[in-house]
Every structure is written in structure tokens, then in C-alpha cells.
Design an enzyme around this catalytic site. Structure first.
Site, PDB file in Angstrom:
ATOM      1  N   ARG A 177       6.801  -9.730 -14.282  1.00  0.00           N
ATOM      2  CA  ARG A 177       6.825  -9.943 -15.778  1.00  0.00           C
ATOM      3  C   ARG A 177       7.373 -11.360 -16.027  1.00  0.00           C
ATOM      4  NH1 ARG A 177       7.121  -4.747 -19.491  1.00  0.00           N
ATOM      5  NH2 ARG A 177       5.243  -3.406 -18.624  1.00  0.00           N
ATOM      6  N   LEU A 201       0.701  -1.336   0.056  1.00  0.00           N
ATOM      7  CA  LEU A 201      -0.031  -0.056   0.065  1.00  0.00           C
ATOM      8  C   LEU A 201       0.664   1.307   0.212  1.00  0.00           C
ATOM      9  CD1 LEU A 201      -2.848  -0.835   2.514  1.00  0.00           C
ATOM     10  CD2 LEU A 201      -2.742  -1.165   0.209  1.00  0.00           C
ATOM     11  N   LYS A 202       1.930   0.969   0.248  1.00  0.00           N
ATOM     12  CA  LYS A 202       2.838   2.190   0.551  1.00  0.00           C
ATOM     13  C   LYS A 202       2.203   3.561   1.140  1.00  0.00           C
ATOM     14  CE  LYS A 202       5.509   1.457  -3.783  1.00  0.00           C
ATOM     15  NZ  LYS A 202       4.711   0.028  -4.177  1.00  0.00           N
ATOM     16  N   ASN A 250      -2.682   8.498  12.277  1.00  0.00           N
ATOM     17  CA  ASN A 250      -4.162   7.875  12.522  1.00  0.00           C
ATOM     18  C   ASN A 250      -4.940   7.153  11.322  1.00  0.00           C
ATOM     19  OD1 ASN A 250      -6.372   7.442  14.418  1.00  0.00           O
ATOM     20  ND2 ASN A 250      -7.719   8.499  13.020  1.00  0.00           N
TER      21      ASN A 250
END
Length: 257
Positions: free
Chosen positions: A232, A64-65, A71
Site C-alpha cells: 500500500r 503461491l504459498k 507431485n
């Protein structure tokens, strides 16, 4: 966390829709134990895809970076843990506050590991200079700013101090990161390349030219990486199972290509 060979190679499900991702998972079957799900697929397919992978016995690297207020980061980490993810990423450039919030939130989920993204594999020293990260010292690829190596290690040190379970960095930094972090923390390396120009991906299954700091998966493992992410080279192979086994087998397996 499982550390067997089939769980050290993470296959990146960098697809735009759920059907393509599930078709590859079905084709790989028991050959793959670990998948990466990034923002594109998560947005397209929703959290049920992650739940389905976990229910079938796979580990999931939820990439998710996260780069938000503490919060919000904590809430997203808790959501990742509730889905059964094994790894989730936060952006170390967000500072100690968000990394600490992520680590604290993950304590509710013993199987979840928080990884801090250091410097994405597409960036060079000149890119760091462009966004104002520089020290006036020479660095590889930077001209007059801080080098990517310096920035990666600086951020990794902050991540360790914040309690993160590991970091994400390029294959070329695996050795310095292992020396810095010691034997126990995870080092996950996207941006690996295979002979012939095949790539292992970050978001979107980027082409080789998008990975400025790449190396082979075997070099990454030899240098100290705990996991590599392949894209890939497996997902677009004529025989994905054989391609995955070549990566897991190491350089000797690649010789049979």
C-alpha cells in the site's frame, strides 16, 4: 537474478482485477523492475498477466504459498517456471517432501528460485500454540509455546537442507535468518512498514495491524534481507513513483517525506 536496487524492492500487485494491476504497472514504468503476483490476482487475471509482465522485462515473484502433495507442488512449480517467474513460494510447514519436490522441479528453469515461506507475518507465538506447535518453553508472544523466532529458524533450516534458494520471513527475523543461512541465500521480507503507518503487503495488501512482526524496509535490508515487498505504501500513494523511490533510497530518502 538481477540484484540492482530497482529489483530489490518488490511491489505487491495486490489487486482484485487485471485492469487495476496493469494501470499501476504502467504508472510505475521503468521505476519498478520486480512485481509480486499472489493468488487473488492470479485467479482473477490468469497466467497471461504474468507472461505480460515478463515480456515487458519485469521479474515476477509468484507468491503461491504451495502446500500440497509433492507431485502437485512440482507441477505448479513447473508451470511457474514456464510462465517465466523469477521466484515461487512453497509453504515450509508442508515439510521436506514438498520443498524437495519444488526444488527438483525448478531445475528445469535456471531463472526460477524456490523460496520457502516460514511463518506468515500476521502470526504470533499464540497462533502457533493454537495450531499445536509448541514446546512448553516460553517465547515472545506465545505465553507457553514455541516462539515465532524459534519456528522461523527451524523451518528455514529445513528449507536450506531441502535445497531451497531462500526463505520468506518478517523484517524482524532478517538478521537471525541471515546468520543462519549465510550470505548467498535469498531472504524476502513482506510486512514492512513506513513512517506514518503505511504498509508493504502480503496477500490482499493487509493493514498494518495484520502484520504482527513488522519493521521498516531499511531495517530489513540492514539486517540482511535481499528483497523487501512493499504494498500500500506504493500502490495507494498519490505519487507511486516517488513513494517507490523513497523506499529504494533508504532512510535518507524517507526524510524528505
Amino acid at each position: 537474478m538481477n540484484t540492482s536496487a530497482d529489483h530489490q524492492v518488490i511491489v505487491a500487485l495486490d489487486f482484485a482485477d487485471r485492469s487495476a494491476a496493469e494501470a499501476l504497472v504502467a504508472r510505475l514504468g521503468g521505476a519498478c523492475g520486480f512485481y509480486k503476483v499472489g493468488l487473488e490476482l492470479l485467479t482473477a487475471a490468469g497466467p497471461d498477466l504474468v507472461r505480460g509482465l515478463v515480456d515487458r522485462g519485469h521479474e515476477v515473484f509468484l507468491d503461491l504459498k504451495l502446500f500440497e502433495i509433492p507431485n502437485s507442488v512440482a507441477g505448479a512449480v513447473r508451470a511457474a517456471g514456464a510462465l517465466g517467474a523469477s521466484m515461487v513460494t512453497v509453504h515450509s510447514m508442508g515439510g521436506t517432501g514438498i520443498m524437495t519436490a519444488a526444488v527438483d522441479a525448478a531445475r528445469e528453469f535456471p531463472g526460477l528460485r524456490v523460496l520457502a515461506l516460514t511463518v506468515v507475518t500476521s502470526m504470533t507465538g499464540s497462533d502457533l500454540t493454537d495450531i499445536g506447535i509448541g514446546s512448553g518453553r516460553g517465547g515472545s508472544g506465545s505465553g507457553s509455546g514455541v516462539s515465532t523466532d524459534e519456528q522461523v529458524l527451524r523451518l528455514a533450516r529445513l528449507a536450506a537442507e531441502a535445497g531451497c534458494d531462500g526463505v520468506v520471513g518478517s523484517p524482524r527475523e532478517a538478521g537471525p535468518l541471515r546468520r543462519l543461512l549465510g550470505p548467498d541465500r535469498l531472504i524476502v521480507t513482506p510486512g514492512v512498514t513506513l513512517p506514518g503507518g503505511e504498509t508493504g503487503g502480503e496477500a490482499g495488501g493487509h493493514a498494518r495491524s495484520d502484520h504482527a512482526r513488522s519493521d521498516t524496509p531499511w531495517a530489513a535490508f540492514a539486517a540482511g534481507a535481499s528483497h523487501v515487498v512493499v504494498g500500500r505504501s506504493v500502490t495507494r500513494a498519490t505519487d507511486p513513483v516517488a513513494a517507490l523511490r523513497r523506499v529504494a533510497a533508504g532512510p535518507r530518502g524517507a526524510a524528505g517525506r
